[in-house]
Design a protein around this motif. Structure first.
Motif, mmCIF file in Angstrom:
data_model
loop_
_atom_site.group_PDB
_atom_site.id
_atom_site.type_symbol
_atom_site.label_atom_id
_atom_site.label_comp_id
_atom_site.label_asym_id
_atom_site.label_seq_id
_atom_site.Cartn_x
_atom_site.Cartn_y
_atom_site.Cartn_z
ATOM 1 N N LEU A 39 1.990 -20.154 5.015
ATOM 2 C CA LEU A 39 2.044 -21.467 4.385
ATOM 3 C C LEU A 39 1.221 -22.484 5.176
ATOM 4 N N SER A 235 13.063 -15.306 -4.401
ATOM 5 C CA SER A 235 12.367 -16.532 -4.022
ATOM 6 C C SER A 235 13.250 -17.314 -3.068
ATOM 7 N N ARG A 252 9.539 -20.574 -3.503
ATOM 8 C CA ARG A 252 8.446 -19.728 -3.014
ATOM 9 C C ARG A 252 8.782 -18.277 -3.352
#
Length: 255
Positions: A39, A235, A252
């Motif tokens: 990320l 997620s 995510r």
């Protein structure tokens, strides 16, 4: 400030206490760690709301420590009902951010206008959770001085999940006093245990349950049936805390 919320990893090395965690769960957790590192920007903090291990042996926690080692950011974690306090503190104590001394595995982290308090809600040998007088006294003291935005991290949800089966195994002791203590101002409550993502406005507070990368359930709101396992993609939520006090929550997905 960016906070990643993980929960219910259920990692084990020898024996799965639940009998449901997959044998390759360490590879799944490794993928999550790689995703966190990918990320940009990376999270400022990773929160794990319990059940790091699926049986809580020291060997389990040594493997968890190895999987967390590549993460450069602090990790705040609370125990779940499948964790073991002594082994978790012994092996992970130096890795976990803000871990407090004492009987319970409470934590406190203050960062950039945000206070995070981790609450140990475990009842040894039982699936349901509790906050006894000692634990609530600690919470009350810690809330006397906080940053403007406060996150509470605990394994057992203090609010109803909408499923009677799970509500019986959530926080069953200390809920009334807990509610009275936190009601002075809005809080954000991050939980696990239920193995299905869930969001709630609970009075003035926001509550969220993270899913599990080990196994997840179908929970139908209002249903009285026991939940069944669901083969769905995993997620984890990212909580993006902004200077004006608002928080965006993004999911995510891990393929």
């Amino acid at each position: 400030m960016l906070i990643a919320h993980l929960s219910d990893l259920h990692l084990y090395t020898q024996r799965s206490e639940t009998g449901q965690a997959p044998r390759d769960i360490c590879l799944v957790v490794e993928r999550i760690a790689r995703d966190l590192l990918s990320l940009a920007p990376r999270p400022d903090l990773v929160v794990i709301s319990g059940d790091l291990a699926d049986g809580g042996t020291e060997e389990d926690y040594r493997q968890i420590r190895e999987l967390l080692e590549p993460l450069p950011m602090p990790v705040l974690a609370v125990p779940g009902n499948h964790d073991r306090r002594e082994a978790m503190r012994c092996v992970l104590g130096e890795r976990l951010a803000g871990l407090q001394e004492g009987e319970f595995l409470h934590s406190r982290v203050d960062m950039s206008g945000v206070t995070l308090l981790g609450l140990d809600s475990v009842v040894a040998g039982r699936p349901e959770g509790a906050l006894c007088g000692k634990r609530l006294d600690w919470l009350e003291r810690e809330l006397e001085k906080t940053q403007p935005l406060v996150f509470l991290v605990m394994h057992h949800p203090p609010f109803s999940t909408g499923n009677p089966h799970w509500d019986a195994y959530s926080l069953i002791e200390g809920r009334e006093r807990f509610t009275a203590i936190i009601d002075a101002s809005p809080k954000r409550i991050l939980c696990g245990h239920i193995h299905q993502p869930l969001h709630i406005h609970w009075g003035a507070h926001y509550g969220a349950i993270a899913g599990s990368p080990a196994f997840q359930y179908h929970l139908v709101p209002g249903s009285t049936a026991a939940p069944t396992e669901s083969q769905v993609s995993y997620s984890y939520p990212l909580h993006y805390c902004q200077p004006d006090g608002s928080v965006l929550v993004h999911l995510r997905h891990i393929m």
